[in-house]
Motif scaffolding. Structure first.
Motif, short mmCIF file in Angstrom:
data_model
loop_
_atom_site.label_atom_id
_atom_site.label_comp_id
_atom_site.label_asym_id
_atom_site.label_seq_id
_atom_site.Cartn_x
_atom_site.Cartn_y
_atom_site.Cartn_z
N CYS A 1 -0.53 -26.52 17.13
CA CYS A 1 0.77 -26.74 16.54
C CYS A 1 1.16 -25.42 15.84
O CYS A 1 0.36 -24.88 15.25
CB CYS A 1 0.67 -27.88 15.57
N HIS B 1 3.96 -25.35 14.03
CA HIS B 1 5.25 -25.36 12.85
C HIS B 1 4.88 -25.24 11.36
O HIS B 1 5.66 -24.75 10.70
CB HIS B 1 5.54 -26.89 13.09
N ALA B 2 3.49 -25.32 11.28
CA ALA B 2 3.04 -24.75 9.69
C ALA B 2 3.94 -25.53 8.93
O ALA B 2 4.25 -24.69 7.78
CB ALA B 2 3.08 -23.37 9.67
N CYS B 3 3.97 -26.62 8.71
CA CYS B 3 4.80 -27.29 7.66
C CYS B 3 4.06 -27.51 6.58
O CYS B 3 2.79 -27.92 6.27
CB CYS B 3 4.96 -28.99 8.25
N CYS C 1 1.22 -30.41 5.70
CA CYS C 1 0.85 -31.28 6.81
C CYS C 1 -0.38 -32.07 6.64
O CYS C 1 -1.43 -31.24 5.86
CB CYS C 1 0.53 -30.15 7.83
N HIS D 1 -4.00 -27.43 14.32
CA HIS D 1 -3.00 -26.44 14.38
C HIS D 1 -3.74 -25.60 15.47
O HIS D 1 -2.86 -24.90 16.22
CB HIS D 1 -3.01 -25.79 13.07
N GLY E 1 0.35 -35.34 16.96
CA GLY E 1 -0.60 -34.30 16.73
C GLY E 1 -0.79 -33.52 15.51
O GLY E 1 -1.01 -34.45 14.69
N GLY E 2 -0.83 -32.15 15.30
CA GLY E 2 -0.41 -31.27 16.88
C GLY E 2 0.88 -31.36 17.30
O GLY E 2 1.81 -32.21 16.77
N GLY F 1 7.24 -31.75 16.26
CA GLY F 1 7.90 -30.83 14.95
C GLY F 1 9.28 -30.43 15.37
O GLY F 1 9.83 -29.74 14.69
N TYR G 1 7.63 -31.88 9.28
CA TYR G 1 7.42 -32.64 7.98
C TYR G 1 7.85 -31.84 7.04
O TYR G 1 7.49 -30.56 6.94
CB TYR G 1 5.95 -33.17 7.84
S1 SF4 Z 1 3.21 -31.97 10.18
FE1 SF4 Z 1 3.04 -32.18 12.29
S2 SF4 Z 1 4.65 -30.55 13.09
FE2 SF4 Z 1 4.14 -30.06 10.94
S3 SF4 Z 1 2.34 -28.57 10.95
FE3 SF4 Z 1 1.63 -30.71 10.85
S4 SF4 Z 1 1.09 -31.20 12.92
FE4 SF4 Z 1 2.52 -29.56 12.89
#
Ligand code: SF4
Length: 167
Positions: free
Chosen positions: A28, A30-32, A35, A41, A71-72, A100, A131
């Motif tokens: 992943c 997106h690095a929210c 998370c 990731h 996920g991911g 994401g 997120y």
């Molecule tokens: S919340 Fe989901 S989309 Fe955002 S970094 Fe984590 S795994 Fe990725």
């Protein structure tokens, strides 16, 4: 067809309606912030599993109403997850896919990668968007923050606009 998987939970009640098999994609970008699944990731982490092996796990699960791709970021492996989605729908199971990316972003990405559109056309629900910790809301069913939507995936794709499944 191989998929890189962070894990499989065969009795999830938080990733969509009913009891479900949740398939956690590995990788992943997106690095929210905040998370809950940072171990998912690294795109080189997790383990490789064949679609056949995953279907065998799903087949062994009891009392399930559906399968969830989470996920991911499942759409980073669109080809493999499209194949898995075909198998899940052939088994007549409800399919929820988390991403994401937003629905609109996925439609755009699907211009270059048709498997993305294929997944959207087979999924019953799409839970979309990153997120956002500042919009965190523990009262929301099946998602972590208020910006995330639960959409009727195939119907949204067919109409070209996001149609909520539940608010
Ligand atoms: S919340 Fe989901 S989309 Fe955002 S970094 Fe984590 S795994 Fe990725």
């Amino acid at each position: 067809m191989k998929l890189r998987i962070a894990g499989i939970v065969t009795d999830s009640i938080v990733d969509g309606p009913g009891i479900r098999v949740a398939i956690f994609a590995q990788g992943c970008f997106h690095a929210c912030p905040g998370c809950h699944n940072p171990h998912t990731h690294d795109a080189n982490g997790g383990t490789e599993m064949d679609v056949e092996e995953i279907m065998a796990e799903i087949g062994r699960a009891r009392y399930i109403q559906g399968v969830t791709f989470t996920g991911g970021e499942p759409f980073l492996q669109a080809k493999g997850f499209a194949e898995l989605a075909r198998r899940v729908k052939a088994a007549d199971l409800h399919l929820v896919v988390y991403s994401g990316y937003t629905f609109e972003g996925l439609i755009e990405m699907g211009r270059k990668e048709p498997e993305i559109i294929q997944i959207l056309s087979m999924a019953d629900w799409l839970v979309d968007g990153p997120y956002k910790a500042e919009q965190r809301d523990l009262t929301l069913p099946f998602r972590g923050s208020r910006n995330q939507r639960i959409l009727l995936s195939a119907q949204s794709l067919a109409s070209g606009q996001a149609i909520p499944a539940i608010e």
